[in-house]
Design an enzyme around this catalytic site. Structure first.
Site, PDB file in Angstrom:
ATOM      1  N   HIS A 197     -16.916  50.448   2.089  1.00 47.78           N
ATOM      2  CA  HIS A 197     -17.654  51.663   1.723  1.00 47.78           C
ATOM      3  C   HIS A 197     -16.711  52.868   1.600  1.00 47.78           C
ATOM      4  O   HIS A 197     -15.756  53.011   2.361  1.00 47.78           O
ATOM      5  CB  HIS A 197     -18.757  51.963   2.750  1.00 47.78           C
ATOM      6  CG  HIS A 197     -19.694  53.024   2.270  1.00 47.78           C
ATOM      7  ND1 HIS A 197     -19.462  54.354   2.485  1.00 47.78           N
ATOM      8  CD2 HIS A 197     -20.824  52.946   1.539  1.00 47.78           C
ATOM      9  CE1 HIS A 197     -20.437  55.052   1.909  1.00 47.78           C
ATOM     10  NE2 HIS A 197     -21.284  54.224   1.340  1.00 47.78           N
ATOM     11  N   GLU A 205     -20.009  51.482  -6.490  1.00 43.28           N
ATOM     12  CA  GLU A 205     -20.283  52.798  -5.938  1.00 43.28           C
ATOM     13  C   GLU A 205     -19.128  53.748  -6.270  1.00 43.28           C
ATOM     14  O   GLU A 205     -18.169  53.855  -5.492  1.00 43.28           O
ATOM     15  CB  GLU A 205     -20.416  52.709  -4.414  1.00 43.28           C
ATOM     16  CG  GLU A 205     -21.541  51.827  -3.947  1.00 43.28           C
ATOM     17  CD  GLU A 205     -22.145  52.339  -2.653  1.00 43.28           C
ATOM     18  OE1 GLU A 205     -23.357  52.553  -2.622  1.00 43.28           O
ATOM     19  OE2 GLU A 205     -21.388  52.570  -1.688  1.00 43.28           O
TER      20      GLU A 205
HETATM   21  P1  PGA Z   1     -26.236  58.225  -1.302  1.00 42.09           P
HETATM   22  O1  PGA Z   1     -25.367  57.143  -0.552  1.00 42.09           O
HETATM   23  O2  PGA Z   1     -27.356  57.484  -2.015  1.00 42.09           O
HETATM   24  O3  PGA Z   1     -26.767  59.115  -0.237  1.00 42.09           O
HETATM   25  O4  PGA Z   1     -25.336  58.923  -2.276  1.00 42.09           O
HETATM   26  C1  PGA Z   1     -25.011  55.953  -1.202  1.00 42.09           C
HETATM   27  C2  PGA Z   1     -24.004  55.199  -0.393  1.00 42.09           C
HETATM   28  O5  PGA Z   1     -23.220  55.815   0.339  1.00 42.09           O
HETATM   29  O6  PGA Z   1     -23.965  53.959  -0.463  1.00 42.09           O
END
Ligand code: PGA
Length: 248
Positions: free
Chosen positions: A97, A164
């Site tokens: 992450h 992401e």
């Molecule tokens: P967010 O987080 O939807 O609050 O931007 C997504 C993530 O960190 O996986």
């Protein structure tokens, strides 16, 4: 995306939800999962993983931890092994992450965590995303080189990849445009095909909310939501907005 592929919806609860709100959210998820064929998955704070597993017992909802040690066992103060996570009944581990990258952790470490998780039979959700903080049309090379590293170093493919982009994550993130996400996902899928991992589902995460969920969901194999899915009402809203397009 083909209609036969399994669809996913999940949330990383980070260090946001306390015990009570974690359990309330999971109760809502269990209820939603009775009429929604998607695979639901949640990554609560490590301290609540064990109780979370018990809370969803008997339902199809998966619980995972937000990481694990790269060591099997031993004198590693403050760490939690993959086996321990498995022992309390969790099904998955999330690695890679963005917030762990910010904390100084590297792709090497994430690969080692994934390998430990696989050793004990846990599923791995691996987060990948261009690391630049600004949107950059050429940033796809990051994604493809990360995929190549994973394929070379992990004997087994991850359960799910979460695309992401770092610029989209969290309250300071930028809301994504679907054309951009779509282009990145198609490049990522090409990269996955090239390494023989075309079967690996890819979910999208980063500033998903009730205003864009409906548009983003069909681009990927599902959504990985942060802030917008931390409350039962938020989760229900995202599920309702996207479920019409899902097979049940
Ligand atoms: P967010 O987080 O939807 O609050 O931007 C997504 C993530 O960190 O996986």
């Amino acid at each position: 995306m083909t209609s036969e592929r399994r669809r996913f919806i999940g949330s990383n609860l980070k260090m946001a939800n306390d015990r009570e709100s974690t359990m309330a959210l999971l109760e809502a998820a269990v209820e939603l999962a009775t009429r929604d064929a998607r695979q639901f998955f949640f990554f609560p704070s490590m301290i609540f993983v064990s109780e979370a597993v018990q809370r969803v017992a008997g339902s199809p909802v998966f619980i995972g931890s937000q990481g694990c040690s790269v060591h099997r066992s031993g004198a590693y103060t403050g760490e939690v092994s993959a086996q321990m996570i498995r022992d309390v009944g969790a099904q998955a581990v999330m690695v890679g992450h963005y917030e762990r990258v910010v904390a100084g952790e590297s792709l090497d470490l994430f690969v080692a965590q994934a390998a430990r998780a696989h050793e004990v039979g846990l599923r791995v959700l691996f987060c990948l995303g261009e690391r630049e903080q600004a949107r950059n049309p050429d940033a796809v090379s990051d994604l493809l080189s990360d995929v190549a590293v994973l394929q070379r170093r992990l004997p087994d493919a991850p359960w799910v990849l979460a695309y992401e982009p770092h610029w989209a994550i969290g309250e300071h993130g930028t809301r994504p445009e679907s054309a951009y996400v779509s282009a990145r996902l198609s490049a990522l899928r090409t990269g996955l095909r090239e390494v023989g991992w075309e079967h690996v589902p890819v979910v999208y995460g980063g500033s998903v909310d009730s205003g864009n969920a409906e548009e983003l969901d069909p681009l990927a194999d599902g959504l990985f939501v942060g802030r917008s899915a931390w409350s039962p009402a938020g989760l229900r809203e995202i599920c309702t907005l996207t479920q019409a397009k899902e097979r049940t």
